[in-house]
Design an enzyme around this catalytic site. Structure first.
Site, PDB file in Angstrom:
ATOM      1  N   PHE A 364      39.680  25.172  41.580  1.00  0.00           N
ATOM      2  CA  PHE A 364      40.367  23.888  41.370  1.00  0.00           C
ATOM      3  C   PHE A 364      40.736  23.998  39.955  1.00  0.00           C
ATOM      4  CE2 PHE A 364      36.261  21.387  41.863  1.00  0.00           C
ATOM      5  CZ  PHE A 364      35.663  21.904  40.607  1.00  0.00           C
ATOM      6  N   GLU A 365      41.769  23.113  39.485  1.00  0.00           N
ATOM      7  CA  GLU A 365      42.256  22.978  38.166  1.00  0.00           C
ATOM      8  C   GLU A 365      43.046  24.001  37.815  1.00  0.00           C
ATOM      9  OE1 GLU A 365      42.706  20.272  36.631  1.00  0.00           O
ATOM     10  OE2 GLU A 365      41.092  19.015  37.127  1.00  0.00           O
ATOM     11  N   GLY A 366      43.497  24.824  38.681  1.00  0.00           N
ATOM     12  CA  GLY A 366      44.268  26.012  38.608  1.00  0.00           C
ATOM     13  C   GLY A 366      43.361  27.223  38.984  1.00  0.00           C
TER      14      GLY A 366
END
Length: 381
Positions: A364-366
């Site tokens: 997550f968050e890229g």
């Protein structure tokens, strides 16, 4: 063991000490029960808010802590070392407050920021969609002007929302016009009529805080909840993501530190062939590599945070920190399970949970593949 930190002020040292006290008292005794039963810790985030830990990086004039990012991230790391799900949700809440703080009008800031920063209003971040994760420009959820022009009617689906169904507000990104410049940001109320949430995802880890999808069935959002200008949504989203990546880097580092501490404690107590297992070179070197990885992760995210605090560009450094810290967390937690042998594979020790929790940090968050893309583009510029 307590991390030996280099902090900028005596006030920051006091804040870290307070965080450790709260984390040991309020988080550590509850984590095993809630993660095992997949139950939400009702009231816990309100306690963190009353302690001032949910608005540390924001201005004091609106009730925030006015702390530099390097201090806020170390607080987040301390929380993650006790309970990763709570730390991640705290990072997401901080991310969800960013649009109002950075792009809101004075009236919007005065109306909403005090409650958000005090933890009276808990936030979620609603950017991803089932078919639009890393490709944010591909969003299809629509926000269309109501007939009288006073608000927006939202229709569509969102995905992967931390605190979904529990948050009081969501930083919602929806399409108001075609193209990459047609996405806008809204401060959406969590109780909007026409907003429903899917059942919580059945995840490998971070099970005490729900992650859900959301369905917007023509729900109306008042026009004064538009943050910034129409079409400014991607600018707002991307301006927050670098900081959000640092939050995840700090969470990953705290998780890795917890795994290292547990492995070292076990290695100092367990004996084989008449010696502590930490005294066997093969295992001692493994622990040394784990310690070096945790130290490197912390140094990398702090370098990026200090650049942010100085107003210098930090996008490449944020991606590097997220990449390095989350890969380190995955390796350190895996090696920590190995140190404990068969015991590490059981739920009698928290190492198997740490290992499961570390995996999502790389996603997550890229994803870490996206972080490599960001870094390579900076190098090619």
């Amino acid at each position: 063991m307590a991390v030996d930190r280099l902090l900028p002020t005596p006030e920051a040292a006091d804040l870290i000490a307070l965080t450790r006290e709260i984390a040991d008292k309020e988080l550590a005794p509850l984590v095993t029960k809630h993660e095992a039963s997949e139950t939400y810790p009702e009231g816990l985030f309100a306690k963190l808010g009353r302690a001032g830990l949910l608005g540390l990086a924001y201005p004091e004039e609106f009730g925030g802590g006015g702390q530099p990012y390097e201090v806020y991230l170390q607080v987040l790391e301390e929380l993650a070392a006790r309970w990763a799900a709570v730390a991640v949700a705290t990072s997401v809440h901080t991310l969800a407050c960013h649009p109002v703080n950075a792009f809101g009008t004075d009236a919007q800031k005065e109306r909403w920021l005090p409650g958000m920063l005090a933890g009276e209003l808990i936030g979620g971040y609603s950017l991803s969609e089932p078919q639009a994760g890393s490709d944010a420009a591909a969003l299809t959820c629509k926000a269309e002007r109501t007939e009288d022009g006073s608000g927006y009617r939202v229709t569509g689906n969102k995905a992967w929302i931390t605190h979904g169904g529990k948050a009081d507000f969501y930083a919602l990104f929806a399409r108001t016009a075609p193209g990459s410049h047609g996405i806008s940001c809204f401060l959406a109320p969590g109780a909007a009529e026409g907003l429903t949430f899917g059942r919580p995802e059945e995840k490998m880890g971070l099970q005490a805080v729900p992650t859900t999808s959301a369905h917007w069935d023509g729900a109306v959002i008042d026009g004064d909840r538009l943050i910034g200008e129409e079409g400014q949504g991607l600018q707002i989203a991307f301006s927050a993501l670098d900081s959000g990546r640092l939050g995840i880097a700090a969470c990953a580092t705290g998780l890795a530190q917890a795994a290292l501490d547990a492995a070292v404690a076990y290695a100092n107590e367990r004996t084989t062939f008449g010696r502590r297992i930490i005294d066997h070179q093969g295992l001692g070197f493994l622990l040394a590599d784990m310690g070096a990885a945790v130290d490197s992760a912390r140094a990398t995210y702090l370098d990026a945070a200090r650049r942010r605090d100085l107003g210098r560009p930090f996008s490449r450094q944020a991606s590097a920190a997220k990449l390095i810290a989350t890969d380190a967390a995955m390796k350190v937690t895996t090696d920590a399970v190995q140190v404990l042998g068969g015991y590490g594979y059981t739920r009698d020790f928290p190492l198997e949970r740490y290992m499961r929790e570390a995996k999502i940090m790389q996603i997550f968050e890229g994803t870490n593949q996206i972080q490599r893309l960001v870094i390579s583009r900076h190098l090619a510029a």
